[in-house]
Write a protein that holds these residues in place. Structure first.
Motif, PDB file in Angstrom:
ATOM      1  N   GLU C  15       0.841  -1.210   0.000  1.00 37.36           N
ATOM      2  CA  GLU C  15       0.000   0.000   0.000  1.00 37.36           C
ATOM      3  C   GLU C  15       0.876   1.260   0.000  1.00 37.36           C
ATOM      4  N   HIS C  19       0.419   3.774  -3.141  1.00 42.93           N
ATOM      5  CA  HIS C  19      -0.097   5.128  -2.920  1.00 42.93           C
ATOM      6  C   HIS C  19       0.996   6.198  -3.037  1.00 42.93           C
ATOM      7  N   TYR C  99       4.113  15.488   0.318  1.00 47.74           N
ATOM      8  CA  TYR C  99       3.388  16.687   0.760  1.00 47.74           C
ATOM      9  C   TYR C  99       3.404  16.796   2.284  1.00 47.74           C
ATOM     10  N   LEU C 114     -10.823  20.833   5.380  1.00 49.10           N
ATOM     11  CA  LEU C 114     -11.534  19.860   4.551  1.00 49.10           C
ATOM     12  C   LEU C 114     -12.384  18.975   5.453  1.00 49.10           C
ATOM     13  N   ALA C 116     -13.011  15.982   4.974  1.00 51.78           N
ATOM     14  CA  ALA C 116     -12.321  14.692   5.100  1.00 51.78           C
ATOM     15  C   ALA C 116     -11.295  14.715   6.234  1.00 51.78           C
ATOM     16  N   VAL C 172      -2.078   2.240   8.201  1.00 50.39           N
ATOM     17  CA  VAL C 172      -1.803   2.500   6.786  1.00 50.39           C
ATOM     18  C   VAL C 172      -2.839   3.474   6.229  1.00 50.39           C
ATOM     19  N   LYS C 173      -4.105   3.257   6.563  1.00 54.10           N
ATOM     20  CA  LYS C 173      -5.147   4.180   6.103  1.00 54.10           C
ATOM     21  C   LYS C 173      -4.833   5.604   6.579  1.00 54.10           C
ATOM     22  N   VAL C 176      -2.096   7.069   4.462  1.00 57.21           N
ATOM     23  CA  VAL C 176      -2.580   7.403   3.118  1.00 57.21           C
ATOM     24  C   VAL C 176      -3.415   8.687   3.157  1.00 57.21           C
ATOM     25  N   MET C 177      -4.325   8.765   4.122  1.00 55.46           N
ATOM     26  CA  MET C 177      -5.191   9.940   4.200  1.00 55.46           C
ATOM     27  C   MET C 177      -4.396  11.185   4.607  1.00 55.46           C
ATOM     28  N   ASP C 180      -2.920  12.469   1.511  1.00 52.11           N
ATOM     29  CA  ASP C 180      -3.988  12.995   0.650  1.00 52.11           C
ATOM     30  C   ASP C 180      -4.415  14.395   1.099  1.00 52.11           C
ATOM     31  N   ARG C 183      -1.692  17.047   0.605  1.00 47.02           N
ATOM     32  CA  ARG C 183      -1.623  17.528  -0.771  1.00 47.02           C
ATOM     33  C   ARG C 183      -2.721  18.541  -1.066  1.00 47.02           C
ATOM     34  N   THR C 184      -3.962  18.189  -0.748  1.00 48.30           N
ATOM     35  CA  THR C 184      -5.065  19.090  -1.081  1.00 48.30           C
ATOM     36  C   THR C 184      -4.915  20.424  -0.343  1.00 48.30           C
TER      37      THR C 184
END
Lengths: 218, 218, 218, 218
Positions: C15, C19, C99, C114, C116, C172-173, C176-177, C180, C183-184
């Motif tokens: 992963e 990713h 990032y 965000l 999220a 891991v999630k 990854v988040m 993410d 970056r945004t």
């Protein structure tokens, strides 16, 4: 029930991962079941690699599960609201794609500085309100914003993208193109001052694209 | 007819997707049919994964379909104009690749601050006019801009890239390198003040590259 | 020993590469062995394509090797410290994802702009101290920072990300988040002024996400 | 001759494409033939998908072809110069990787603001002179710059990266890590003011990494 629609919805999620629009489980596709007051949507929190047609959830247009082993996407209420209020819409896509969500976080519409935007969106991509998940607020904001625009995509403030289409594939295309133009316009803004396309040229491009692009109907 | 050219054109579209130059259906490759007043081009609005040699469309150099089941690319008139006016050109590529299109949206030529740019483009990558699709305006702008430059690529204002070559593979290479240098120069501009390469060194690099790079002719 | 845990840890490294969170050998996953004072971790300097379950290293919670052919990750002391001091944690991921590491290099927490981020992190992603590798300093900084936050990820200053979870997949999630949203939010900062989400809405989103997202427990 | 070295060099080019360091044919790997005054290098202008062990070119350390069907890389003179003057070097990689080349276009060394940079590069990544291709100028600039630094990579002004190592795989690793840190530091600069790591901590990190990272020698 509705195996064809389930298959289409399951497979279209592969476009979200393939185009880099989603991370982990953060985006979803739905379709209206033709001729029924039903929708088919991704199950909540299930990874894209595990999505099969059989895992898709069938709900009514108030978001209640009609058939399916799994709980539906936590965005189901928003999708259902859009289907109730926009009968011409057959598919909806929701993503947090990075460039588009950056515009959403700033609360800025994406300006129409590219012929591809004039073609696909008919002008700028508008910003919808900040709304909390769970009730009708997101759906209401999506519908209100789309009704004031020719764009098939809306940037929900501090959140992400909702894109719609006559078919679920058309909604996926709108989500892919939204991120594409969000990126190019972001890069242009970093570089200098992107030049707007005059409004009448936007109209001409959009009209021609709708009439002449692609293959004639069979 | 012209199965070899169709096969080449169909396969070269895989370079556009593989290098990230296109989204959904927004770019195309064409080739002149050697020794004929004909071109082979992508069908309009068909996804890259569905392109076969047989799906390519054969047109005359005014964009009229000569053979093919599908409607040709909506950019066919622009390709045809270039083939009519630049007999030395055997292939054309059109993309909306993101970094190059960002320069195009700002109406700024890409400055020659990399030896790779001097090699491939012989100086800056120029900007062509804003032009509406459908008639000869885009083709006329492409040809006029390329004639004033050593570059095989032009940034059409608010639109994207047209790249040309003696062969369709050479045009694809020019489109790939255009995006590559558009990205590096964009990153350099974000960082500080990229230093231009003196004009005489640009000439030396370009001349040497044309003479000495690659394998000698068979 | 512990073949299941080794298999999970080996596979989760896929992963990280999938990713784009790691380059060459610069990131690692570990898991606590359930019911034991042991952890399983990546071997040091071994490439991701060469990681098999059998190559994973079993260590005690002071980082001493208990079983394995290879030397463990040079970050083992940090992982071990976290497992000793956070008994609820079952998995840890360390990356230099680009990032997130950019925010870490600037010593700036990622602001919660965000929905999220509100969902996954319950607010901003905090910055931990600069600490040298080899002793308990990194682990101590990770634990102290996580305890002052609802975030499962911390940006270690001038270094990178440590993410934790009840399971190694949850860690891991979180990693990854983290990349993410890093970056945004970075893209949003380049564009303009991202608007913070009011604190009470952050709480509502986070609470709802923890209660209602995903599938109900079996 | 030298089938093992040819195979290694051919295969390592796959790392350049896999890590996004090269576009079209714009980068190359070479290896010194152990115990001989010879090098093995990529042929000029041949695409990465066509590289086989048999296509690699064997040259002497002045760049003259000793064996091979193809013309060698146009960068062969630079590689040969480095092998002549740095006997401890067994492999060299040249790329125009985008973030590193952006720093090179600005003529700015990459500052050491990440522990990963301290580990791999022992400080900043230095900038070498602008030099034209074809003679000894590039090689001379590479060697002079590397000798004044602990870094295994140098940013040649307006050009790109040369990375070296005791083995060709080590040189590839240096090229991959150079782009990785060039990207993260670029992103950090866009965000704010990355904080330098104090010089004595850079030394400690670099010393420890050289002694303790990875697996002990067999």
């Amino acid at each position: 029930m509705f195996d064809d629609v389930r298959t289409i919805v399951a497979e279209l999620h592969g476009e979200l991962t393939g185009h880099g629009l989603v991370a982990w489980t953060s985006g979803n596709v739905s379709a209206r079941v033709p001729g029924k007051d039903l929708l088919v949507i991704k199950p909540s929190g299930v990874r894209y690699s595990d999505l099969t047609a059989g895992a898709m959830v069938v709900c009514d247009l108030h978001g209640e599960v009609v058939e399916g082993e799994w709980s539906p996407s936590s965005d189901t209420a928003a999708h259902a609201y859009v289907y109730r209020h926009m009968p011409e819409i057959g598919g909806i896509v929701h993503t947090h794609s990075p460039y588009a969500s950056a515009w959403a976080a700033c609360g800025e519409p994406i300006p129409c500085v590219l012929t591809a935007m004039a073609d696909e969106f008919g002008g700028e991509i508008p910003v919808g309100p900040f709304a909390l998940i769970g009730g009708d607020d997101i759906g209401r904001g999506v519908v209100a914003t789309l009704r004031g625009s020719r764009s098939p995509a809306v940037l929900m403030r501090n959140h992400g993208v909702f894109a719609v289409g006559r078919t679920p594939a058309a909604a996926v295309k709108a989500a892919v193109m939204c991120e594409d133009v969000a990126r190019t316009t972001h890069l242009a803004r970093q570089l200098g001052t992107p030049r707007p396309i005059p409004g009448e040229d936007v109209h001409r491009l959009h009209d021609r694209y709708r009439r002449a692009y692609g293959q004639p109907p069979a």
